[in-house]
Write an enzyme that holds these catalytic residues in place. Structure first.
Site, mmCIF file in Angstrom:
data_model
loop_
_atom_site.group_PDB
_atom_site.id
_atom_site.type_symbol
_atom_site.label_atom_id
_atom_site.label_comp_id
_atom_site.label_asym_id
_atom_site.label_seq_id
_atom_site.Cartn_x
_atom_site.Cartn_y
_atom_site.Cartn_z
ATOM 1 N N THR A 145 0.815 -1.204 0.000
ATOM 2 C CA THR A 145 0.000 0.000 0.000
ATOM 3 C C THR A 145 0.855 1.262 0.000
ATOM 4 O OG1 THR A 145 -1.488 1.294 1.420
ATOM 5 C CG2 THR A 145 -0.121 -0.325 2.529
ATOM 6 N N ASP A 146 0.302 2.350 -0.526
ATOM 7 C CA ASP A 146 1.018 3.636 -0.476
ATOM 8 C C ASP A 146 1.159 4.138 0.963
ATOM 9 O OD1 ASP A 146 -1.635 4.348 -0.019
ATOM 10 O OD2 ASP A 146 -1.709 5.932 -1.537
ATOM 11 N N GLU A 147 0.356 3.579 1.885
ATOM 12 C CA GLU A 147 0.396 4.082 3.267
ATOM 13 C C GLU A 147 1.730 3.823 3.955
ATOM 14 O OE1 GLU A 147 -2.963 3.538 5.735
ATOM 15 O OE2 GLU A 147 -4.374 3.999 4.133
ATOM 16 N N TYR B 16 -1.657 -0.328 11.152
ATOM 17 C CA TYR B 16 -1.866 -1.037 9.875
ATOM 18 C C TYR B 16 -0.690 -0.807 8.932
ATOM 19 C CZ TYR B 16 -3.275 -1.474 4.969
ATOM 20 O OH TYR B 16 -3.294 -1.751 3.620
ATOM 21 N N LYS C 200 2.212 -3.349 7.372
ATOM 22 C CA LYS C 200 2.449 -3.556 5.937
ATOM 23 C C LYS C 200 3.902 -3.220 5.589
ATOM 24 C CE LYS C 200 -0.132 -4.549 3.070
ATOM 25 N NZ LYS C 200 -0.615 -5.862 2.540
#
Ligand code: NAD
Ligand code: DAU
Length: 346
Positions: free
Chosen positions: A126-128, A151, A155
């Site tokens: 994810t870009d997060e 979260y 990741k």
């Protein structure tokens, strides 16, 4: 027949990917491994029961023996790893589950896939993991990792384990990092389906803080096209960003949904902000365009209208979810914050 393992294939993106791959690759047999947590729903794939090229395996990635057993039963050559706990707000309520599934689960899968000598492993991230942006700039593949939620930290940890497997063992892993997906079958805890479901039921729409946080929205089908390209053509050891090139403040998305649905903006409630809320995401996906020949194709206005239609047509499914354990989560997350009267942004 090439045997392809998809983890998380009963979730939102995974279920859409299963359908895409079944039609795009008639010589692939899909082994769909999923634990069926609250977010997994096999009813989405009910029509595939008995399909000669789709087999479902209920297993927990955090239990190594269960992963081994699935590889024992099928000669897996390619892996697309999507299974994860995926919701930021739940990670703030209960971080440990995210470490178990996203970190330990990924390491178990890496270990087993390496022992079984798979040809290619796509890790869907994810870009997060890049953290947050100010008013300008975009995340590129070389932006340092700076995750801000439990979260995204879980990741990022899994991304680093995948990186280590490549560097230490020469394991043929590719990582993709995508922005916010929307489309059919998304669990109604995420912004777009939550707002559609609440608006359809004339319930308040909880907007965090001032609603000016920016996300880059990509249709799930565009993401799935990118995943197929990365699985087939991504270079081992490389990372590829995917994004929709569609940056919008949350409030704009919510207001657009209300307009499509013909509902009043007075349904909006500004509630306390998400702790540690990332302010802005924007993705530079030039590398995926140049190397994979991929680009996002669906227009947000069309995709959003079609998504609203899908939720309108599947209100029974939404109602079933929202009447079960979801209620407890909803009360814990929003309880007491959705008083009548709306109010100014916080
Ligand atoms: P989702 O929550 O809808 O689905 C996740 C699936 O994983 C569920 O079916 C669940 O049962 C399964 N799962 C969870 N823990 C498991 C475990 N221990 N063992 C086996 N299965 C398990 O998630 P999603 O939105 O479809 O996201 C899929 C992947 O894509 C995730 O890795 C997520 O981080 C990533 N991603 C999502 C987005 C997005 O906008 N939704 C964007 C970028 C990346
Ligand atoms: O960027 C990719 C990520 O996008 C994925 O990795 C995650 O799995 C996925 O859940 C998503 O994370 P977000 O936190 O961005 O998505 P969410 O739909 O939860 O929230 C989108 C924005 O809307 C975010 O700024 C928070 C805000 N929001 C969300 C909810 C649920 C609200 O204002 N109110 C809400 O009730």
């Amino acid at each position: 027949m090439t045997h392809v393992l998809i983890t998380g294939g009963a979730g939102f993106i995974g279920a859409n990917l299963v359908r895409r791959l079944l039609s795009a690759r008639p010589d692939w047999k899909l082994v769909n491994l999923d634990l069926l947590t609250y977010a997994g729903d096999l009813s989405w794939l009910a029509d595939l029961e008995g399909h000669p090229r789709h087999v479902f395996e209920r297993a927990d990635l955090a239990e190594r023996a269960q992963v081994d057993a699935v590889f024992e039963r099928h000669p897996i050559e390619l892996v697309a790893h999507l299974a994860a706990e995926s919701h930021v707000d739940r990670s703030i309520l209960e971080p440990a589950i995210f470490v178990r599934s996203n970190v330990l689960g990924t390491q178990n899968l890496l270990d087993v896939a390496r022992a079984r000598k798979v040809r290619r492993f796509l890790h869907v991230s994810t870009d997060e993991v890049y953290g947050t942006l100010g008013a300008t700039g975009k995340f590129s593949e070389s932006t340092p990792l700076a995750p801000n939620s439990p979260y995204s930290a879980s990741k990022a940890a899994s991304d680093l384990l995948v990186r280590a497997a490549f560097h230490t063992f020469g394991f043929p892993a590719v990582t993709s990092r995508c922005s916010n997906n929307y489309g059919p079958r998304q669990f109604p805890e995420k912004l777009i389906p939550l707002m559609i479901a609440n608006a359809l039921a004339d319930q308040p729409l909880p907007v965090y803080g001032d609603g000016q946080q920016v996300r880059d929205w990509i249709h799930v089908d565009d993401h799935c096209d990118g995943l197929l390209a990365a699985l087939e053509r991504g270079r081992p050891g490389e990372v590829y960003n995917f994004g929709g090139e569609c940056e919008l403040p949350n409030l704009t998305v919510v207001r657009t949904l209300l307009r499509i649905l013909g509902k009043d903006e007075r349904l909006i409630r500004y509630v306390a902000d998400r702790p540690g809320h990332d302010r802005r995401y924007a993705i530079d996906c030039e590398k995926a365009k140049a190397e994979l020949g991929w680009r996002p194709q669906r227009r947000f206005d069309e995709g959003l209208a079609a998504t609203v239609d899908w939720y309108r047509a599947h209100q029974e499914w939404v109602a079933r979810i929202r009447s079960g354990a979801y209620r407890d989560y909803y009360d814990r997350q929003y309880g007491g914050r959705l008083s009548p009267g709306g109010g100014a942004p916080r």
